[in-house]
Design an enzyme around this catalytic site. Structure first.
Site, PDB file in Angstrom:
ATOM      1  N   ASP B 209       0.761  -1.288  -0.143  1.00 41.08           N
ATOM      2  CA  ASP B 209      -0.181  -0.013   0.115  1.00 41.08           C
ATOM      3  C   ASP B 209       1.006   1.034  -0.039  1.00 41.08           C
ATOM      4  O   ASP B 209       1.414   1.612   1.012  1.00 41.08           O
ATOM      5  CB  ASP B 209      -1.011  -0.147   1.191  1.00 41.08           C
ATOM      6  N   GLN B 212       0.777   6.649   0.953  1.00 43.74           N
ATOM      7  CA  GLN B 212       1.689   7.612   1.552  1.00 43.74           C
ATOM      8  C   GLN B 212       2.910   7.660   1.161  1.00 43.74           C
ATOM      9  O   GLN B 212       3.878   8.491   1.744  1.00 43.74           O
ATOM     10  CB  GLN B 212       1.522   7.534   3.272  1.00 43.74           C
ATOM     11  N   LYS B 235      -3.309  12.009  -3.094  1.00 48.92           N
ATOM     12  CA  LYS B 235      -2.241  12.182  -2.295  1.00 48.92           C
ATOM     13  C   LYS B 235      -1.049  12.685  -2.947  1.00 48.92           C
ATOM     14  O   LYS B 235       0.187  12.712  -2.186  1.00 48.92           O
ATOM     15  CB  LYS B 235      -2.426  11.077  -1.300  1.00 48.92           C
ATOM     16  N   CYS B 373      -8.181   6.224  10.254  1.00 51.10           N
ATOM     17  CA  CYS B 373      -8.619   5.045   9.415  1.00 51.10           C
ATOM     18  C   CYS B 373      -7.742   3.943   9.950  1.00 51.10           C
ATOM     19  O   CYS B 373      -7.321   3.063   9.137  1.00 51.10           O
ATOM     20  CB  CYS B 373      -8.854   5.067   7.988  1.00 51.10           C
TER      21      CYS B 373
HETATM   22  C1  LIG Z   1      -1.846   4.065   4.006  1.00 49.46           C
HETATM   23  C2  LIG Z   1      -3.067   4.520   3.292  1.00 49.46           C
HETATM   24  N1  LIG Z   1      -3.571   3.516   2.554  1.00 49.46           N
HETATM   25  C3  LIG Z   1      -4.712   3.703   2.006  1.00 49.46           C
HETATM   26  C4  LIG Z   1      -5.480   4.946   1.988  1.00 49.46           C
HETATM   27  C5  LIG Z   1      -6.562   4.964   1.232  1.00 49.46           C
HETATM   28  O1  LIG Z   1      -6.609   5.748   0.151  1.00 49.46           O
HETATM   29  P1  LIG Z   1      -7.973   6.288  -0.429  1.00 49.46           P
HETATM   30  O2  LIG Z   1      -8.831   6.639   0.537  1.00 49.46           O
HETATM   31  O3  LIG Z   1      -7.562   7.444  -1.289  1.00 49.46           O
HETATM   32  O4  LIG Z   1      -8.464   4.968  -1.330  1.00 49.46           O
HETATM   33  C6  LIG Z   1      -5.008   5.844   2.788  1.00 49.46           C
HETATM   34  C7  LIG Z   1      -5.708   7.131   2.750  1.00 49.46           C
HETATM   35  O5  LIG Z   1      -5.929   7.772   3.779  1.00 49.46           O
HETATM   36  C8  LIG Z   1      -3.728   5.833   3.411  1.00 49.46           C
HETATM   37  O6  LIG Z   1      -2.882   6.670   3.931  1.00 49.46           O
END
Ligand SMILES: Cc1ncc(COP(=O)(O)O)c(C=O)c1O
Lengths: 149, 415
Positions: B209, B212, B235, B373
Site C-alpha cells: 500500500d 503515503q 495524495k 482509519c
Molecule cells: C496508508 C493509506 N492507505 C490507503 C489509503 C486509502 O486511500 P483512498 O481513500 O484514497 O483510497 C490511505 C488514505 O488515507 C492511506 O493513508
C-alpha cells in the site's frame, strides 16, 4: 463561521477537568452505553428513576472536552427532574446544537446549557455535544446502546 | 530518521511553489491557512487544475470510443497519463498499470480477483500491525468468505515492524502479504524490499500500500519486486477519484476480471463473452478521464520539482517539527521509527486530540485529529485518537512555528 476557540469557555474547560456525577450507580434502574465512532468517545450512563423522577444519575467514560463537559452539565441538570422534563430537554438540546432552535427563546428548560449553542457552527463537534443526550435518550427508552453514527 | 545522502541538492524554491497553491492564501478564522494535512489529501497545484480544466473545456469526450478525432485525442492523453505513471513507479510495461478510483479500490480489486483465486479455507493472509483500514477490511471480507485467517506482523513501541518474527509468520498456508510502505499514522517507512524478498523466498506474493509513499519517496516497483502496488492520485498532488493498481503482468493476466461492462470486453454475445487483456479487463465503464489526465499532470509537476529534493525538504521540516514538538512538556510523539517520512502524530496529556484539532483549526492550522482509519494502531498505542500534522513540499519552517505555538496555546487554555 464561529471561531472554534469560542466554544472552549471557562465552564466547559472546568467541567472537563472536574466532571460532576462521575462514576457508576449500582444498582440502577436504567443504563446505556454511548459511542461516537468518529471520535472514539465512549460514555456509560447509569440512572435511578423512581416515581417518574430522575433521583440520581452518573456517567463514566472518556472523550473530548465537549463530550465530557456536556455529560457533566447534563447529569447536573436532569437530576431531580421528572422524566418527561428530561425528555423535553433532550429535544431542546438536540434542536439547539443542530441550529433548529433559538437558545434565546426556544430552549427554556436548558438554562446555562445554552452555552453549548456555539457547537452548531462546528458540525464536526455537534456529535460530541449530543452524545450524552443521545445516551440518555437510549437509557430512558430501555435501549442498551446509543450511537451518534 | 534518515536523511537523503545527496547533500548537494539544490533546495526547492518554496516561496515560488506556494504561488501555485491558491488555497494557501485563504484566511480561516482571521488567520492565514497553514495546511498541514497533506496525508489526508494533497493540494493540487494550478498547472494540474488547469490541465484538467482544459480537458473539460476543449477536449471532453469519451475514451476508446470510435473513430472521432476527439475520441482519439482523449484516448491519447489518457493513455499518455498511464505511461507517465509507468515511468514514475518504474514498471516494466504500461499494461501493468490499472486505473482505479484510489488505493482502496486497488486493494479490493486484488482481494476479489487474485485473492479469491489464491486463498482457500484454512489459508492465511499476513498483514502488518500498522495497516490502514483499506488494507485490512478487504482481506477480512475475503477471509470470512473463504474461511481463512488474518495474521499480523507486530511492531515495537517506536512503530517499527518486528521482522524477527517474519519467517515464523510466513507459513506454507500464507497466500498473500499486505504491507503499508509508509504508515499514515506513524510515518514509518517500512523495509518493504526486505519483506518482499523474504516472502518471495517462500513463494508468497506481496501487495504494498503505497498511498503515503509515492508523494514522498522515489518508488521503483521492479527494484522492490512488488507483486502489487497501489496508490491514490489525490495524495500525490492530483485529483480525487483516480488511483493506480500496479500488478506484475503475469499476475494481471492470470486474474479474472472484476467489474463487468463496456470497455473491458473484446466481444460479447449471448453465448460467449471474451475479455480485453490487462489492464483493459479491469477497467469496466467510462473512467474518470479528466482525473487520469490530471494525475499525469501531477506526476509531471512533482517530477519537475524532483522527488529527491521534495524528500530532502520534507525531512528537514519533519526533523525541525519533531525537535520543537518534543520540547513541549506533556506532548508525546507516536511513531519514532528511525526511518520516517513526513507524518507527525502526537498526543497531549489531558487534552483530547479532537480538542487539539479544533483549537488548531481556530488558529488556521489544518491538521487531522482522529483514528486516521487505523483503529488497530490506536489500540496498539492505547490512545483514542491522535493529532497528526503532515508535511508537503510547499510547507515551511514558519508553518511549523505556527503549529507549535498553536499547540502551546491549546495547552495553556486547558491548564
Ligand atoms: C496508508 C493509506 N492507505 C490507503 C489509503 C486509502 O486511500 P483512498 O481513500 O484514497 O483510497 C490511505 C488514505 O488515507 C492511506 O493513508
Amino acid at each position: 463561521m464561529t471561531d472554534p476557540r469560542e466554544l472552549y469557555q471557562q465552564v466547559i474547560l472546568e467541567h472537563n477537568k472536574k466532571p460532576r456525577n462521575f462514576g457508576k450507580l449500582a444498582p440502577c434502574t436504567h443504563h446505556a452505553e454511548g459511542h461516537n465512532p468518529l471520535c472514539g468517545d465512549q460514555l456509560d450512563l447509569t440512572l435511578v428513576v423512581e416515581d417518574g423522577v430522575v433521583r440520581d444519575v452518573k456517567f463514566e467514560g472518556s472523550g473530548c472536552a465537549i463530550d465530557v463537559a456536556s455529560a457533566s452539565l447534563m447529569t447536573g441538570a436532569i437530576k431531580g427532574r421528572p422524566v418527561a422534563e428530561a425528555e423535553a430537554m433532550i429535544e431542546q438540546f438536540r434542536g439547539m446544537v443542530r441550529g433548529e432552535l433559538d437558545p434565546a427563546t426556544q430552549t427554556p428548560l436548558l438554562g446555562k446549557l445554552t452555552l453549548f449553542s456555539g457547537v452548531r457552527d462546528l458540525p464536526s463537534r455537534v456529535k460530541c455535544a449530543i452524545l450524552p443526550w443521545a445516551t440518555l435518550h437510549a437509557a430512558l427508552k430501555g435501549e442498551e446502546e446509543a450511537s451518534t453514527e | 530518521m534518515s536523511t537523503p545522502s545527496n547533500t548537494a541538492l539544490q533546495p526547492l524554491d518554496v516561496l515560488a511553489i506556494r504561488k501555485d497553491f491558491p488555497l494557501l492564501s485563504r484566511v480561516l478564522h482571521g488567520k492565514p491557512v497553514i495546511y498541514l494535512d497533506s496525508a489526508v489529501s494533497g493540494q493540487m497545484p494550478v498547472p494540474v487544475i488547469e490541465r484538467m480544466a482544459k480537458y473539460e473545456r476543449q477536449e471532453h469526450t469519451n475514451v476508446h470510443r470510435g473513430v472521432s478525432t476527439l475520441s482519439q485525442e482523449a484516448t491519447d492523453f489518457y493513455e499518455a497519463a498511464r505511461e507517465k505513471v509507468r515511468k514514475f513507479i518504474g514498471a516494466a510495461s504500461a499494461r501493468e498499470i490499472v486505473w482505479t478510483r484510489g488505493a482502496t479500490e486497488g486493494i479490493n480489486l486484488v482481494a476479489q480477483t487474485f485473492g479469491r483465486m489464491a486463498v482457500k479455507e484454512g489459508d492465511e493472509i499476513l498483514l502488518s500491525a500498522m495497516e490502514h483500514h483499506a488494507n485490512i477490511v478487504p482481506w477480512q471480507m475475503l477471509a470470512q468468505e473463504k474461511g481463512a485467517t488474518i495474521k499480523v506482523i507486530p511492531m515495537t513501541d517506536a512503530g517499527e515492524l518486528i521482522l524477527e518474527s517474519l519467517d515464523e509468520l510466513l507459513t506454507e498456508r500464507t497466500k498473500l502479504v499486505g504491507v503499508v510502505h509508509v504508515s499514515n499514522v506513524l510515518g514509518t517507512v517500512n523495509p518493504v524490499k526486505e519483506i518482499i524478498a523474504r516472502a518471495h523466498a517462500k513463494g508468497i506474493p506481496v501487495l504494498v500500500d503505497g498511498a503515503q509513499a509515492v508523494p514522498h519517496l522515489k518508488v521503483d516497483v521492479q527494484d522492490l519486486d512488488a507483486d502489487f502496488y497501489v496508490f491514490s492520485g489525490h495524495k500525490l498532488s492530483g485529483p480525487t477519484g483516480i488511483g493506480v493498481l500496479y500488478g506484475k503482468l503475469a499476475h494481471l493476466e492470470a486474474m479474472p476480471p472484476w467489474h463487468g461492462g463496456g470497455n473491458m470486453i473484446r466481444s460479447v454475445s449471448w453465448e460467449k463473452t471474451t475479455y480485453m487483456a490487462a489492464p483493459g479487463k479491469f477497467e469496466a465503464g467510462t473512467p474518470p478521464i479528466a482525473a487520469a489526465i490530471g494525475l499525469g499532470a501531477a506526476i509531471d509537476y512533482v517530477t519537475t520539482l524532483g522527488l529527491d529534493r521534495i524528500a530532502a525538504h520534507e525531512h528537514e521540516l519533519l526533523a525541525y517539527a519533531t525537535e520543537r514538538l518534543s520540547a513541549i512538556p506533556g506532548l508525546r510523539i507516536l511513531g519514532t521509527a528511525r526511518n520516517k517520512a513526513s507524518v507527525l502524530s502526537f498526543v497531549v496529556d489531558g487534552i483530547h486530540p479532537h480538542d487539539v484539532g479544533s483549537l488548531l483549526d481556530g488558529e488556521g492550522v489544518v491538521v487531522r485529529a482522529g483514528h486516521h482509519c487505523a483503529q488497530p494502531i490506536m489500540t496498539r498505542f492505547n490512545v483514542p485518537a491522535t493529532t497528526r500534522a503532515s508535511f508537503a513540499y510547499f510547507n515551511t519552517r514558519e508553518d511549523v512555528d505556527v503549529l507549535v505555538s498553536a499547540v502551546q496555546k491549546a495547552i495553556e487554555l486547558f491548564k
